[in-house]
Design a protein around this motif. Structure first.
Motif, PDB file in Angstrom:
ATOM      1  N   SER A   9      36.136  59.055 -62.029  1.00 43.02           N
ATOM      2  CA  SER A   9      35.282  59.280 -60.856  1.00 43.02           C
ATOM      3  C   SER A   9      33.902  58.660 -61.020  1.00 43.02           C
ATOM      4  O   SER A   9      33.343  58.122 -60.067  1.00 43.02           O
ATOM      5  N   VAL A  10      33.341  58.727 -62.254  1.00 44.04           N
ATOM      6  CA  VAL A  10      32.010  58.138 -62.465  1.00 44.04           C
ATOM      7  C   VAL A  10      32.067  56.629 -62.281  1.00 44.04           C
ATOM      8  O   VAL A  10      31.267  56.034 -61.552  1.00 44.04           O
ATOM      9  N   LEU A  11      33.045  55.980 -62.927  1.00 45.44           N
ATOM     10  CA  LEU A  11      33.168  54.534 -62.786  1.00 45.44           C
ATOM     11  C   LEU A  11      33.614  54.161 -61.372  1.00 45.44           C
ATOM     12  O   LEU A  11      33.269  53.088 -60.879  1.00 45.44           O
ATOM     13  N   GLY A  12      34.369  55.042 -60.725  1.00 48.28           N
ATOM     14  CA  GLY A  12      34.752  54.774 -59.340  1.00 48.28           C
ATOM     15  C   GLY A  12      33.542  54.725 -58.427  1.00 48.28           C
ATOM     16  O   GLY A  12      33.431  53.859 -57.561  1.00 48.28           O
ATOM     17  N   ALA A  13      32.608  55.676 -58.620  1.00 53.79           N
ATOM     18  CA  ALA A  13      31.369  55.671 -57.830  1.00 53.79           C
ATOM     19  C   ALA A  13      30.519  54.450 -58.163  1.00 53.79           C
ATOM     20  O   ALA A  13      29.933  53.821 -57.280  1.00 53.79           O
TER      21      ALA A  13
END
Length: 531
Positions: free
Chosen positions: A275-279
């Motif tokens: 989720s962090v890298l997705g954002a």
């Protein structure tokens, strides 16, 4: 466990200095078209519009973004590689994507495995990409540190190894051979897996060769049909998907060891999310698409720059409307200067119909928007004082004015703008209050402009009410903190076409030009009748 990281490439941690643009303003500035020109991908367009709608009003946020943009812009090779890494990312971008592995079927387990495999590969590639880079921006340094901390974390090496082993096991299975027993009515009664194969069945295999041989020897046998590969459609209706559902159950029953191994290993990494890298992917895409746009504009000979900050005046040299430049990239565009300097903060812009007034007005808003997004501005050079909001007052669709009438709707909208605007705001008005009689329009506009001179907000008020621009000094009351100035847009088909100059309007020449263009001057009408 993953290291917790609230990092963002768009703002320092804890900073929330934004205002949300209204849908009306977004429509008046043509943000939909801008995002379509930034990216042809619908999903990216949604992301880009969401970011553009959040206008930073905190200088620290804008400087933070400019530093990230500059870091990326200086290294085209890094941008290409980073774009490829993020394009490859297929792992989970939200916690809701994480599955309860105890209930998941084999296909869901394999999909989750692929997500983790891509996650592991992407993190490693970013670590290699950032190695030795001397980033100047806080945002890029934090991203590089976060990726390095991920790779150093205790669970990442184990995850990478487990995923590799599982992926090798699954990747080796390219097909399976099934055995099916029929009952006396020739209905499938039992099924079993005969073998798992490392090869893929094709229509050019042994079976087809056998059938060719068989037909030569037994031409009378017409019941034997050729072997045909049928592809499974994942979006097939349920009644057509029964075979795939039954096959899934069969595989899970016949391969309990593989299914169980997938569940056991993936359960260990149930909390691993991209989720962090997705954002960060969304944020990186924003920068990359803006850089690509700037490159396209400069390649077409359009000036682009990153103006300086100013605490007082706003001056942009050779400004142009980026939307117009994107609408037709081969179009010859006239650039104009923008000068909100000293007390000259209210522009009364007049000029002929279709002479470029709306384009110029909209271009001002887009320039402020891009500057405060921390990317390039479509001008040659300049300095700009941050605004705390962009408010537009353009003609509304008639379908939206049925309840109040067009004038009532305009008045209500302007009232709401005046309640929200401050001396640091930017107001863009396009033919405001032109939906009633001239005398009534003039009366309303004079009062509104007198108030704006007292407010002091930077305003571009383009209008056909020439009386306003002929005597702008009459709009200055005792409480005024700034003054209005008359700007004139040059007439079409002249050397001054689309050029803005500080001057008094010439209403009769505009009317004469329009009448002449459409053949309705007295002389033209009389001549036509005589012919």
């Amino acid at each position: 466990m993953q290291p917790y990281s609230p990092i963002s490439l768009l703002a320092p941690a804890g900073k929330t200095g934004y205002v949300t643009l209204s849908e009306t303003t977004a429509n008046d500035l043509s943000l939909e078209l801008l995002t379509e020109k930034l990216s042809p991908v619908t999903q990216e367009q949604t992301v880009l519009k969401r970011i553009l709608m959040q206008l930073p009003v905190d200088r620290e946020i804008i400087e933070y973004r400019r530093a990230v943009y500059t870091d990326l812009k200086k290294d085209p090779a890094l941008c290409r590689e980073l774009g490829e890494i993020f394009d490859r990312m297929q792992f989970s971008t939200s916690d809701s994507m994480r599955t309860s592995h105890g209930k998941a079927g084999i296909w869901e387990l394999i999909q989750r495995l692929r997500e983790l495999e891509n996650y592991s590969i992407s993190v490693r590639r970013m670590q290699d990409l950032f190695a030795g880079k001397d980033f100047r921006s806080e945002g890029m340094r934090q991203l590089a540190d976060y990726v390095a901390s991920l790779c150093r974390s205790s669970g990442f090496a184990a995850l990478s190894e487990d995923v590799k082993v599982l992926a090798d096991d699954v990747a080796g299975i390219r097909s399976m051979t099934l055995g099916i027993n029929f009952n006396s009515e020739f209905a499938p009664a039992e099924a079993g897996i005969i073998s798992l194969n490392s090869y893929v069945f094709t229509e050019k295999g042994f079976l087809e060769k056998y059938m060719q041989f068989h037909r030569k020897r037994h031409p009378e046998d017409t019941d034997l049909q050729p072997f045909t590969i049928l592809s499974h459609a994942s979006n097939a209706p349920d009644n057509r998907d029964m075979l795939m559902n039954n096959l899934t159950n069969l595989i899970e029953e016949m391969l309990p060891q593989l299914t169980g191994k997938l569940r056991r290993v993936l359960r260990r990494y149930a909390d691993t999310s991209g989720s962090v890298l997705g954002a960060l992917r969304d944020e990186t895409v924003f920068y990359l698409r803006c850089m690509e746009l700037e490159q396209r504009l400069t390649a077409a000979g359009r000036p682009c720059c990153m103006p300086d900050f100013s605490e007082e005046d706003t001056y942009l040299k050779d400004l142009y409307n980026v939307r117009l430049a994107l609408w037709d990239e081969k179009l010859s565009i006239v650039c104009n200067d923008l000068q909100f300097v000293g007390k000259r903060r209210i522009f009364l812009l007049t000029g002929p119909n279709r002479g470029g007034k709306t384009i110029y007005t909209q271009g001002i808003g887009l320039a402020f928007l891009l500057f405060q997004q921390g990317v390039f501005v479509p001008c040659r050079s300049g300095k700009l004082r941050i605004c705390d909001g962009i408010f537009t007052h353009f003609p509304a669709d008639e379908n939206q004015t049925l309840s109040l009438g067009r004038l009532g709707e305009e008045a209500e909208r302007f009232s709401e703008i005046c309640k929200a605007a401050t001396p640091d705001s930017l107001l863009l008005c396009n033919e405001s209050f032109a939906t009633t009689s001239h005398s009534e329009s003039l009366y309303i506009a004079q009062d509104v402009l007198k108030y704006l001179c007292c407010l002091g907000a930077r305003t571009c008020f383009n209008t056909h009410m020439l009386e306003l621009a002929e005597h702008p000094e009459l709009l200055r009351s005792e409480d005024a903190v700034c003054e209005a100035v008359s700007l004139v847009m040059g007439k079409r088909d002249t050397p001054e076409a689309f050029r803005v100059r500080c001057d008094k309007p010439d209403g009769r020449s505009y009317a004469r030009e329009i009448a002449s263009r459409y053949g309705i001057t007295f002389e033209q009408l009389r001549e036509n009748r005589q012919q």
